[in-house]
Design a protein around this motif. Structure first.
Motif, PDB file in Angstrom:
ATOM      1  N   GLY A 170     -10.431  -3.951  10.497  1.00  0.00           N
ATOM      2  CA  GLY A 170     -10.259  -2.672  11.191  1.00  0.00           C
ATOM      3  C   GLY A 170      -9.063  -2.625  12.115  1.00  0.00           C
ATOM      4  O   GLY A 170      -9.030  -1.850  13.071  1.00  0.00           O
ATOM      5  N   VAL A 171      -8.051  -3.473  11.852  1.00  0.00           N
ATOM      6  CA  VAL A 171      -6.861  -3.510  12.705  1.00  0.00           C
ATOM      7  C   VAL A 171      -5.889  -2.411  12.278  1.00  0.00           C
ATOM      8  O   VAL A 171      -5.665  -2.196  11.092  1.00  0.00           O
ATOM      9  CB  VAL A 171      -6.167  -4.889  12.615  1.00  0.00           C
ATOM     10  N   ARG A 172      -5.334  -1.734  13.258  1.00  0.00           N
ATOM     11  CA  ARG A 172      -4.334  -0.702  12.961  1.00  0.00           C
ATOM     12  C   ARG A 172      -3.071  -1.346  12.404  1.00  0.00           C
ATOM     13  O   ARG A 172      -2.521  -2.286  13.002  1.00  0.00           O
ATOM     14  CB  ARG A 172      -4.012   0.075  14.233  1.00  0.00           C
ATOM     15  N   GLN A 173      -2.593  -0.851  11.279  1.00  0.00           N
ATOM     16  CA  GLN A 173      -1.388  -1.413  10.647  1.00  0.00           C
ATOM     17  C   GLN A 173      -0.216  -0.470  10.872  1.00  0.00           C
ATOM     18  O   GLN A 173      -0.311   0.726  10.637  1.00  0.00           O
ATOM     19  CB  GLN A 173      -1.617  -1.617   9.153  1.00  0.00           C
ATOM     20  N   LEU A 174       0.897  -1.058  11.313  1.00  0.00           N
ATOM     21  CA  LEU A 174       2.086  -0.261  11.623  1.00  0.00           C
ATOM     22  C   LEU A 174       3.107  -0.309  10.505  1.00  0.00           C
ATOM     23  O   LEU A 174       4.142   0.345  10.585  1.00  0.00           O
ATOM     24  CB  LEU A 174       2.707  -0.761  12.924  1.00  0.00           C
ATOM     25  N   GLY A 175       2.839  -1.110   9.466  1.00  0.00           N
ATOM     26  CA  GLY A 175       3.740  -1.161   8.324  1.00  0.00           C
ATOM     27  C   GLY A 175       4.296  -2.552   8.070  1.00  0.00           C
ATOM     28  O   GLY A 175       3.878  -3.540   8.669  1.00  0.00           O
ATOM     29  N   ILE A 176       5.254  -2.583   7.154  1.00  0.00           N
ATOM     30  CA  ILE A 176       5.844  -3.836   6.670  1.00  0.00           C
ATOM     31  C   ILE A 176       7.344  -3.810   6.952  1.00  0.00           C
ATOM     32  O   ILE A 176       7.984  -2.761   6.826  1.00  0.00           O
ATOM     33  CB  ILE A 176       5.647  -3.941   5.131  1.00  0.00           C
ATOM     34  N   VAL A 177       7.894  -4.977   7.335  1.00  0.00           N
ATOM     35  CA  VAL A 177       9.349  -5.128   7.438  1.00  0.00           C
ATOM     36  C   VAL A 177       9.765  -6.315   6.582  1.00  0.00           C
ATOM     37  O   VAL A 177       9.147  -7.387   6.668  1.00  0.00           O
ATOM     38  CB  VAL A 177       9.796  -5.380   8.899  1.00  0.00           C
ATOM     39  N   ILE A 178      10.760  -6.158   5.755  1.00  0.00           N
ATOM     40  CA  ILE A 178      11.317  -7.294   5.006  1.00  0.00           C
ATOM     41  C   ILE A 178      12.244  -8.044   5.958  1.00  0.00           C
ATOM     42  O   ILE A 178      13.140  -7.458   6.568  1.00  0.00           O
ATOM     43  CB  ILE A 178      12.058  -6.810   3.743  1.00  0.00           C
ATOM     44  N   THR A 191      12.498  -4.225  -7.135  1.00  0.00           N
ATOM     45  CA  THR A 191      11.197  -3.657  -7.505  1.00  0.00           C
ATOM     46  C   THR A 191      10.146  -3.990  -6.442  1.00  0.00           C
ATOM     47  O   THR A 191       9.239  -3.188  -6.200  1.00  0.00           O
ATOM     48  CB  THR A 191      10.741  -4.142  -8.896  1.00  0.00           C
ATOM     49  N   ASN A 192      10.268  -5.146  -5.792  1.00  0.00           N
ATOM     50  CA  ASN A 192       9.363  -5.463  -4.677  1.00  0.00           C
ATOM     51  C   ASN A 192       9.520  -4.436  -3.564  1.00  0.00           C
ATOM     52  O   ASN A 192       8.545  -3.929  -3.012  1.00  0.00           O
ATOM     53  CB  ASN A 192       9.668  -6.855  -4.101  1.00  0.00           C
ATOM     54  N   ARG A 193      10.756  -4.138  -3.227  1.00  0.00           N
ATOM     55  CA  ARG A 193      11.009  -3.179  -2.140  1.00  0.00           C
ATOM     56  C   ARG A 193      10.457  -1.802  -2.508  1.00  0.00           C
ATOM     57  O   ARG A 193       9.845  -1.128  -1.673  1.00  0.00           O
ATOM     58  CB  ARG A 193      12.510  -3.111  -1.857  1.00  0.00           C
ATOM     59  N   ASP A 194      10.655  -1.407  -3.769  1.00  0.00           N
ATOM     60  CA  ASP A 194      10.121  -0.108  -4.207  1.00  0.00           C
ATOM     61  C   ASP A 194       8.596  -0.086  -4.088  1.00  0.00           C
ATOM     62  O   ASP A 194       8.007   0.899  -3.643  1.00  0.00           O
ATOM     63  CB  ASP A 194      10.527   0.171  -5.662  1.00  0.00           C
ATOM     64  N   TYR A 195       7.968  -1.198  -4.497  1.00  0.00           N
ATOM     65  CA  TYR A 195       6.504  -1.279  -4.461  1.00  0.00           C
ATOM     66  C   TYR A 195       6.004  -1.186  -3.021  1.00  0.00           C
ATOM     67  O   TYR A 195       5.100  -0.404  -2.713  1.00  0.00           O
ATOM     68  CB  TYR A 195       6.040  -2.597  -5.094  1.00  0.00           C
ATOM     69  N   LEU A 196       6.602  -1.988  -2.120  1.00  0.00           N
ATOM     70  CA  LEU A 196       6.163  -1.994  -0.719  1.00  0.00           C
ATOM     71  C   LEU A 196       6.437  -0.638  -0.070  1.00  0.00           C
ATOM     72  O   LEU A 196       5.653  -0.158   0.752  1.00  0.00           O
ATOM     73  CB  LEU A 196       6.866  -3.116   0.060  1.00  0.00           C
ATOM     74  N   GLY A 197       7.534  -0.011  -0.471  1.00  0.00           N
ATOM     75  CA  GLY A 197       7.890   1.295   0.080  1.00  0.00           C
ATOM     76  C   GLY A 197       6.945   2.396  -0.353  1.00  0.00           C
ATOM     77  O   GLY A 197       6.789   3.400   0.348  1.00  0.00           O
ATOM     78  N   ALA A 198       6.294   2.227  -1.504  1.00  0.00           N
ATOM     79  CA  ALA A 198       5.393   3.265  -2.014  1.00  0.00           C
ATOM     80  C   ALA A 198       3.969   3.113  -1.477  1.00  0.00           C
ATOM     81  O   ALA A 198       3.133   3.998  -1.671  1.00  0.00           O
ATOM     82  CB  ALA A 198       5.381   3.217  -3.548  1.00  0.00           C
ATOM     83  N   LEU A 199       3.669   2.015  -0.794  1.00  0.00           N
ATOM     84  CA  LEU A 199       2.329   1.824  -0.246  1.00  0.00           C
ATOM     85  C   LEU A 199       2.097   2.788   0.909  1.00  0.00           C
ATOM     86  O   LEU A 199       3.018   3.069   1.674  1.00  0.00           O
ATOM     87  CB  LEU A 199       2.174   0.391   0.300  1.00  0.00           C
ATOM     88  N   PRO A 200       0.875   3.286   1.084  1.00  0.00           N
ATOM     89  CA  PRO A 200       0.613   4.114   2.275  1.00  0.00           C
ATOM     90  C   PRO A 200       0.815   3.287   3.542  1.00  0.00           C
ATOM     91  O   PRO A 200       0.321   2.159   3.633  1.00  0.00           O
ATOM     92  CB  PRO A 200      -0.865   4.517   2.111  1.00  0.00           C
ATOM     93  N   GLY A 201       1.559   3.824   4.496  1.00  0.00           N
ATOM     94  CA  GLY A 201       1.866   3.056   5.716  1.00  0.00           C
ATOM     95  C   GLY A 201       2.604   1.780   5.379  1.00  0.00           C
ATOM     96  O   GLY A 201       2.404   0.753   6.024  1.00  0.00           O
TER      97      GLY A 201
END
Ligand SMILES: Nc1ncnc2c1ncn2[C@@H]1O[C@H](COP(=O)(O)OP(=O)(O)O)[C@@H](O)[C@H]1O
Ligand SMILES: [Mg+2]
Length: 237
Positions: A170-178, A191-201
């Motif tokens: 239940g931790v609030r997620q602020l997103g991903i940074v490469i 393609t990894n960046r595209d995949y991570l970019g398409a995830l919600p949040g």
């Protein structure tokens, strides 16, 4: 997560990673620089710093070098390993979760944003009771976690495992940074960046490869552009 919660950042931003050496310290520096550019009073805190002798520079020294912002360390241990075995080798106890909460609360009195850098990945134990950065995030009110990921093959599984562990708690997620994005990415990285970019949040930015070698003034000036997803929420010009 509602749009209004996404629109602003919490008072405490915890930086974890899919592994050790993924770029948490560099991303912590970039977040600090971005917040500073937005006029926020910001600091960084490393609850457990391992692999340094007394007087040797740790991760917070690197954040200070790159941003010029004063930072705080919790406990420091010599052995370059996870905090619990490192503390056991020295025969010392680790600060408790309540100690870290008190430290962060104290820093929150004079700062708008406290950036907390974890040790290793999310479920590394930080206390003698076996609590982790995820537990710290759970107990800290008005906090959220940023996940630092690699660009290369294997990152999707590691990133999704970390996100699942966060959502399970239940931790609030602020997103991903490469943590290190190359000038000439291969097809796997793209393609990894595209995949991570398409995830919600999902992806909120990527730090370019070579960023730690920039002179501090350039690092500070460029950092908001690497983290557009955070700069927007911070209102960075
Ligand atoms: N964007 C980058 N470009 C080049 N080197 C990087 C980059 N990000 C991190 N590094 C280097 O990789 C190593 C690990 O990065 P660091 O931020 O210390 O990772 P962590 O905090 O996750 O252990 C360091 O030597 C750091 O200088
Ligand atoms: Mg680090």
């Amino acid at each position: 997560m509602t749009e209004s919660r996404l629109a602003t950042l919490p008072a405490v931003l915890l930086v974890t990673g899919t592994d050790t050496d993924v770029g948490k310290t560099v991303v912590t520096s970039a977040v600090v620089a971005t917040a500073r550019a937005a006029g926020r009073r910001v600091t960084a805190y490393k609850p457990t710093q391992t692999g340094v002798a007394p007087g040797e520079p740790g991760d917070m020294a690197e954040v200070e070098r790159l941003t010029g912002v004063a930072t705080v360390e919790g406990v420091r241990l010599r052995a370059p390993m996870a905090p619990r075995p490192a503390a056991a080798l020295e025969g010392v106890g680790l600060p408790t979760l309540a100690d870290h909460v008190a430290r962060v609360a104290d820093l929150g009195v004079r700062h708008d944003l406290v950036v907390v850098e974890g040790a290793g990945g999310l479920l590394v134990e930080l206390t003698d009771a076996g609590e982790t950065l995820a537990d710290l995030a759970t107990i800290l009110e008005d906090s959220g976690v940023l996940v630092v990921s690699r660009s290369a093959l294997g990152t999707l599984n590691h990133t999704m495992l970390t996100r699942e562990a966060l959502s399970h708690r239940g931790v609030r997620q602020l997103g991903i940074v490469i943590g290190a994005w190359p000038d000439h990415p291969d097809v796997i990285e793209t393609t990894n960046r595209d995949y991570l970019g398409a995830l919600p949040g999902g992806l909120v930015g990527a730090v370019p490869l070579g960023a730690p070698r920039l002179d501090p003034a350039t690092f500070a000036a460029d950092a908001p552009g690497w983290l557009p997803g955070l700069a927007q929420r911070l209102g960075t010009p």
